[in-house]
Design an enzyme around this catalytic site. Structure first.
Site, PDB file in Angstrom:
ATOM      1  N   GLY A  99       0.828  -1.204   0.000  1.00 20.13           N
ATOM      2  CA  GLY A  99       0.000   0.000   0.000  1.00 20.13           C
ATOM      3  C   GLY A  99       0.857   1.247   0.000  1.00 20.13           C
ATOM      4  N   LYS A 122     -10.099 -11.968 -16.183  1.00 21.43           N
ATOM      5  CA  LYS A 122     -10.437 -12.231 -17.570  1.00 21.43           C
ATOM      6  C   LYS A 122     -10.024 -13.636 -18.002  1.00 21.43           C
ATOM      7  CE  LYS A 122     -12.091 -10.265 -21.366  1.00 21.43           C
ATOM      8  NZ  LYS A 122     -13.321  -9.461 -21.410  1.00 21.43           N
ATOM      9  N   SER A 179     -23.158  -8.000 -25.630  1.00 23.10           N
ATOM     10  CA  SER A 179     -22.339  -7.037 -26.360  1.00 23.10           C
ATOM     11  C   SER A 179     -21.516  -7.710 -27.443  1.00 23.10           C
ATOM     12  CB  SER A 179     -21.378  -6.334 -25.383  1.00 23.10           C
ATOM     13  OG  SER A 179     -20.448  -7.263 -24.863  1.00 23.10           O
ATOM     14  N   GLY A 180     -21.455  -9.028 -27.420  1.00 21.48           N
ATOM     15  CA  GLY A 180     -20.600  -9.747 -28.355  1.00 21.48           C
ATOM     16  C   GLY A 180     -19.299 -10.179 -27.729  1.00 21.48           C
ATOM     17  N   GLY A 181     -18.990  -9.647 -26.544  1.00 19.97           N
ATOM     18  CA  GLY A 181     -17.759  -9.994 -25.866  1.00 19.97           C
ATOM     19  C   GLY A 181     -17.892 -11.278 -25.062  1.00 19.97           C
ATOM     20  N   VAL A 182     -16.752 -11.813 -24.644  1.00 18.40           N
ATOM     21  CA  VAL A 182     -16.758 -13.069 -23.907  1.00 18.40           C
ATOM     22  C   VAL A 182     -17.459 -12.928 -22.562  1.00 18.40           C
ATOM     23  CG1 VAL A 182     -14.465 -12.602 -22.919  1.00 18.40           C
ATOM     24  CG2 VAL A 182     -15.314 -14.943 -23.019  1.00 18.40           C
ATOM     25  N   ASP A 183     -17.345 -11.755 -21.912  1.00 18.60           N
ATOM     26  CA  ASP A 183     -17.956 -11.575 -20.600  1.00 18.60           C
ATOM     27  C   ASP A 183     -19.471 -11.741 -20.662  1.00 18.60           C
ATOM     28  OD1 ASP A 183     -15.366 -10.965 -19.916  1.00 18.60           O
ATOM     29  OD2 ASP A 183     -15.678  -8.800 -19.948  1.00 18.60           O
ATOM     30  N   SER A 184     -20.110 -11.008 -21.568  1.00 19.24           N
ATOM     31  CA  SER A 184     -21.566 -11.091 -21.663  1.00 19.24           C
ATOM     32  C   SER A 184     -22.002 -12.456 -22.185  1.00 19.24           C
ATOM     33  CB  SER A 184     -22.112  -9.976 -22.563  1.00 19.24           C
ATOM     34  OG  SER A 184     -21.678 -10.130 -23.900  1.00 19.24           O
ATOM     35  N   ALA A 185     -21.185 -13.072 -23.049  1.00 17.21           N
ATOM     36  CA  ALA A 185     -21.520 -14.394 -23.571  1.00 17.21           C
ATOM     37  C   ALA A 185     -21.516 -15.432 -22.454  1.00 17.21           C
ATOM     38  CB  ALA A 185     -20.531 -14.790 -24.667  1.00 17.21           C
ATOM     39  N   HIS A 233       7.792  -7.900  -3.409  1.00 14.87           N
ATOM     40  CA  HIS A 233       6.498  -8.292  -3.976  1.00 14.87           C
ATOM     41  C   HIS A 233       6.621  -9.637  -4.691  1.00 14.87           C
ATOM     42  CE1 HIS A 233       4.117  -4.612  -3.292  1.00 14.87           C
ATOM     43  NE2 HIS A 233       5.289  -4.003  -3.352  1.00 14.87           N
ATOM     44  N   GLU A 251       4.178 -11.352  -5.876  1.00 11.70           N
ATOM     45  CA  GLU A 251       3.076 -11.549  -6.819  1.00 11.70           C
ATOM     46  C   GLU A 251       3.368 -11.077  -8.232  1.00 11.70           C
ATOM     47  OE1 GLU A 251       2.191  -7.543  -4.754  1.00 11.70           O
ATOM     48  OE2 GLU A 251       3.260  -9.411  -4.361  1.00 11.70           O
ATOM     49  N   CYS A 263       5.316  -6.232   1.777  1.00 14.23           N
ATOM     50  CA  CYS A 263       5.726  -4.823   1.687  1.00 14.23           C
ATOM     51  C   CYS A 263       5.069  -4.004   2.806  1.00 14.23           C
ATOM     52  CB  CYS A 263       5.423  -4.278   0.291  1.00 14.23           C
ATOM     53  SG  CYS A 263       6.340  -2.764  -0.103  1.00 14.23           S
ATOM     54  N   TYR A 264       4.091  -3.165   2.493  1.00 12.45           N
ATOM     55  CA  TYR A 264       3.399  -2.414   3.543  1.00 12.45           C
ATOM     56  C   TYR A 264       2.774  -3.366   4.554  1.00 12.45           C
ATOM     57  CZ  TYR A 264       0.089   0.730   5.853  1.00 12.45           C
ATOM     58  OH  TYR A 264      -0.625   1.439   6.792  1.00 12.45           O
TER      59      TYR A 264
END
Length: 561
Positions: free
Chosen positions: A103, A417, A271-277, A217, A219, A130-131
């Protein structure tokens, strides 16, 4: 010079000064001094032992989401929560350990965020990064001071205690990524130094209570063996079994959707995107004909996208789809608007209003489904953490109107994603749909700098078509996270056919990324850039100059607005 511990700093009421080693039995006393809720109150809320989770306490680091992502890659469920999240919201997850993120604050400053009491009351393993390491140091009786030498970038980590369970399969020396200005001057009682770098004698510290601190870090990709450290913490220290997979997520989500929706009706935005699909497929599999999909043409889509998207959904998903052409409506609302945040909010609000109107035509509808993802929520600073900084609003989350007549259904809200794509493949969606590059909800409106007009939309569509065509011909589409054109509000002088021109400047953006939280500009071949530039200035009226964006994220974002 060591800090006089008899003189309290503004945060001293939230730390514990001790004179000897801290044992597990004393954590309840620590909790009383720090303040907070009692875990015992919520113990009955913990589900069966099959569920397990690692909780990341977010102190506002730009890398916090990456920690959660790395843990999930170990097939262990992980959630990122604000540092002030109450225990009653954490208990049902059956946590097996806690990770304190990095942070921007300094623990000794007034109002600096610190770990809640239940971290210490729980007797569970803790890893401070870290923080987060400095928080542990400060609250458990050590000392943190401003560093005389800041440490940013690569450092070499040398292990002092190779027998620690945190270090299984680690090299004795390895590169790590540092990003800190403060330093641990004195470790808390009971802690020992487990590793060091040239500038950090306490690069890793730990105690017998399975509490560890890392000054670097683990990650980020710049720490090559960082994932091994995190995996060791999850499995060897916390004792996790690794039972969280995409198939288990799908099964749990289907059950959750059924319970949440009941006999209600849902409309889903396509929308045609993978998320909405994936969202639509998820919900349709859970509730069948209770779902109606609505595809809104807001006039901000790319060339041929309306026809292609509608046909793909109809052929592949077999769902009830309503098509709405609202392009003129959105353009009217956007007339004269140049501020990108205002564009996003207008588009988000208008989307909701269109759905509500369509819902009335359908009949009684109770839910609106959205493809909101975890990075959307974090970048919109809606995690609830006061330590996080707002980058930009995403129309899925930040553009929602204050009052809505529909409840939100967001089954992907906790996924990255790449996880969404895994779910899409597991659900049987076609690969061309699953691997479609991300496209923003506000569409081309945020790829046009300045006011959005029909003329500018047609210019950008033509330029973007060239970019996509050439990227696909070069077989780079799947290798790039995103590749697209931006129509700037800059005009410049050019020469075409011996005549002076004064046309628009188009920028090309292509990036590589794993999850959109960070991204690097793509080193595409010069010959490919030359072909794209040549085609745009020759095929797109009104454009006489093309530039390539070579800025990474951070400091930039992927989209220009």
């Amino acid at each position: 010079m060591a800090k006089d511990k008899s003189k309290q700093t503004p945060n001293d009421s939230h730390r514990v000064a001790t004179s000897g080693d801290i044992e597990v039995s004393t954590y309840l006393e620590i909790a009383k001094e720090i303040g907070g809720e009692q875990p015992a109150v919520a113990k009955e809320a913990i589900p069966s032992a099959e569920r397990e989770a690692i909780i990341v306490i977010d102190f506002g680091s730009q890398y916090s989401m990456l920690i959660a992502r790395r843990i999930r890659e170990c097939q262990v469920y992980c959630e990122l929560v604000p540092h002030d999240t109450p225990w009653k919201k954490i208990a049902p997850l059956n946590p097996k350990g806690f990770i304190l993120s990095g942070g921007p604050a300094s623990v000794y400053e007034v109002g600096a965020p610190l770990a809640p009491a239940y971290i210490y009351e729980s007797h569970l393993p803790v890893l401070g990064i870290c923080y987060g390491m400095q928080v542990l140091t400060y609250q458990l009786g050590g000392q943190v001071i401003p560093g005389a030498k800041h440490e940013y970038g690569h450092a070499i980590l040398h292990l002092s205690d190779v027998d620690s369970p945190l270090f299984a399969d680690l090299s004795p020396s390895s590169p790590v990524w540092m990003s800190h200005a403060d330093k641990v001057e004195e470790m808390p009682p009971g802690f020992t130094a487990l590793a060091y770098t040239e500038n950090s004698p306490f690069a890793i510290m730990g105690n017998s209570e399975k509490i560890f601190g890392l000054q670097f870090h683990p990650e980020v990709a710049h720490t090559p063996e960082g994932k091994t450290i995190l995996k060791n913490f999850v499995y060897r220290v916390c004792g996790c079994k690794g039972n969280w997979t995409m198939s288990s997520f799908i099964n749990d989500s289907l059950s959750r959707i059924k319970r949440q929706v009941g006999k209600g009706k849902v409309i889903s935005a396509l929308s045609g995107g993978v998320d909405s699909a994936v969202v639509a497929t998820f919900i349709h599999r859970a509730i069948g004909d209770q779902l109606t999909c609505i595809f809104v043409n807001h006039g901000l889509l790319r060339r041929e996208e309306v026809e292609r998207t509608f046909n793909v959904f109809r052929l592949n998903l077999g769902m009830n789809i309503v098509y709405v052409d609202a392009s003129e409506r959105f353009l009217r609302r956007l007339k004269g608007v140049i501020d990108p945040e205002m564009k996003r909010k207008i588009i988000g609000e208008e989307f909701i209003r269109v759905f509500e109107e369509e819902a009335k035509k359908i009949g009684k509808v109770d839910f609106l489904a959205q493809g909101t993802l975890y990075p959307d929520v974090i970048e919109s600073a809606l995690s609830g953490s006061r330590a996080s900084a707002k980058i930009k609003t995403h129309h899925n989350v930040g553009g929602l109107p204050a009052k809505m007549t529909l409840q939100l259904l967001e089954p992907l809200r906790d996924l990255f994603k790449d996880e969404v794509r895994q779910v899409g493949l597991a659900l049987g969606l076609p690969e061309e749909m699953v691997w479609r590059q991300p496209f923003p909800g506000p569409g081309l409106a945020i790829r046009i700098i300045g006011e959005v007009t029909k003329e500018k939309l047609e210019i950008l569509r033509a330029a973007d078509w060239v970019v996509m065509n050439e990227i696909k011909k070069a077989k780079l589409y799947r290798q790039l996270w995103q590749s697209f054109a931006i129509l700037t509000d800059v005009k410049s002088v050019g020469v075409m056919g011996d005549y002076r021109t004064y046309g628009y400047l188009v920028a090309i953006r292509a990036v590589t990324s794993e999850d959109a939280m960070t991204a690097d500009w793509a080193r595409v071949p010069y010959d490919l850039l030359a072909r794209i530039s040549n085609r745009i200035v020759n095929e797109v009226p009104g454009v006489n100059r093309v530039v390539y964006d070579i800025t990474s994220k951070p400091p930039s974002t992927i989209e220009w607005e």
